[in-house]
Structure formats: structure tokens, C-alpha cells
Design an enzyme around this catalytic site. Sequence first.
Site, short mmCIF file in Angstrom:
data_model
loop_
_atom_site.label_atom_id
_atom_site.label_comp_id
_atom_site.label_asym_id
_atom_site.label_seq_id
_atom_site.Cartn_x
_atom_site.Cartn_y
_atom_site.Cartn_z
N CYS A 8 -18.78 17.57 27.62
CA CYS A 8 -18.64 18.73 28.52
C CYS A 8 -19.99 19.43 28.59
O CYS A 8 -21.02 18.84 28.24
CB CYS A 8 -17.51 19.66 28.06
N ASN A 11 -20.21 21.69 24.68
CA ASN A 11 -19.64 21.06 23.48
C ASN A 11 -19.12 22.09 22.47
O ASN A 11 -19.23 21.90 21.26
CB ASN A 11 -20.68 20.12 22.81
N CYS A 13 -16.04 23.96 23.73
CA CYS A 13 -14.65 24.18 24.16
C CYS A 13 -13.93 22.87 24.49
O CYS A 13 -13.14 22.37 23.70
CB CYS A 13 -14.58 25.13 25.36
N ARG A 14 -14.20 22.33 25.68
CA ARG A 14 -13.38 21.21 26.17
C ARG A 14 -13.58 19.90 25.41
O ARG A 14 -12.60 19.26 25.02
CB ARG A 14 -13.64 21.00 27.66
N SER A 15 -14.85 19.48 25.21
CA SER A 15 -15.01 18.17 24.56
C SER A 15 -14.65 18.20 23.07
O SER A 15 -14.11 17.20 22.57
CB SER A 15 -16.40 17.57 24.82
N ASP A 125 -13.35 24.75 32.92
CA ASP A 125 -14.11 25.43 31.87
C ASP A 125 -13.40 26.74 31.49
O ASP A 125 -13.25 27.61 32.33
CB ASP A 125 -15.51 25.71 32.44
P1 4NP Z 1 -17.56 23.80 27.32
O1 4NP Z 1 -17.55 25.36 27.72
O2 4NP Z 1 -18.51 23.12 28.26
O3 4NP Z 1 -16.15 23.40 27.52
O4 4NP Z 1 -18.02 23.73 25.87
C1 4NP Z 1 -18.72 26.13 27.82
C2 4NP Z 1 -19.24 26.70 26.70
C3 4NP Z 1 -20.37 27.49 26.80
C4 4NP Z 1 -20.95 27.71 28.01
C5 4NP Z 1 -20.42 27.12 29.15
C6 4NP Z 1 -19.29 26.32 29.04
N1 4NP Z 1 -22.07 28.55 28.11
O5 4NP Z 1 -22.53 28.78 29.24
O6 4NP Z 1 -22.58 29.03 27.10
#
Ligand code: 4NP
Length: 154
Positions: A8, A11, A13-15, A125
Amino acid sequence: MHKILFVCLGNICRSPAAEGVFTHLVRESGLDQNFQIDSCGITGFHAGEMADIRMRDHADRRGVELASISRKFALEDFKKFDLIIAMDNRNFKDLYELDHSKEYREKIVMFCDYCETRPEKEVPDPYYGGADGFEEVLDIVEDASKGLLKSLSV
Ligand code: 4NP
């Protein structure tokens, strides 16, 4: 041996959720020996951090521990893994662009292509949203994980 990498943006939340839920399912099925499972982010903004506390809490409530530490995708990952699974269209496009040689495109897939009941095409997200978003991520990830395991067990 199936070598699976979930990807994702951050790294956190989703992955990590996909890695945790899929690992849990593989263990329940007694197939641990057949899998190497990891996750990473297109960015390294959160490298070295545990998954977001909200994501960990929501997963905990479903009996899934998220233990992964965030890391950035590395070009060697294209060689090391058999399947590189994107959470959304942007991750997919970024991975495609990182595959300069175009040697690895068949390994790059969308996680939602394995969904069996959920209609979503992407895992949204949840980072800037509320609790519902984290529950929705887990619902989609559980559905896609079951489909992925089936696709590899035939
Ligand atoms: P992820 O979510 O891609 O599912 O881990 C996010 C976590 C952090 C951010 C964006 C998406 N960020 O912009 O910090």
C-alpha cells in the site's frame, strides 16, 4: 512455496492488515510451511513504525495481531516475491512504473481481484477517516484473503 508481498502507500494500515489477516488464515489452514508473507509501502514515510494503532486495535478485535514493521518497497522485491499485491489503483500504477524492465508485470495484481463477495475494486485508504473505514478495510481484506488462498490451493 508461495511468496506473497502486500503493498500500500504507507505500510501502516492496509498492507499490514492484509499481511496479518492472510497470515492468520494460512495458519488456521495449517499451510504455514507453504508461504512466505510480507508487506511494504510505496513510500518510506513510516519506515520502522508499527502499524497504525487504530488498524491494530480493529484487527485485534477480530483476533488478528498485526506485528509488521513498516518498510519501503525495494526493487529486489520484484525478484524475491511471486505475487506483488496492490491495495489500490495508485499502488498498482506506481509498481508498474517501478518495473522499468517490464519483466515483472505479471506478478503485479490487485488485491480486490480476489474478492468473492465484496464489490469494491480497491481497498480504500482509511488513514484520514473514522472507525468505519478501518472496519471496511478489514471486511474487504478478509474476503480477498479467502479468495487469494483458494486461488493458490487448487
Ligand atoms: P496505508 O495508509 O497506505 O494503508 O498504510 C496510509 C498511511 C499513511 C499515509 C497515507 C496512507 N500518510 O500519508 O502518512
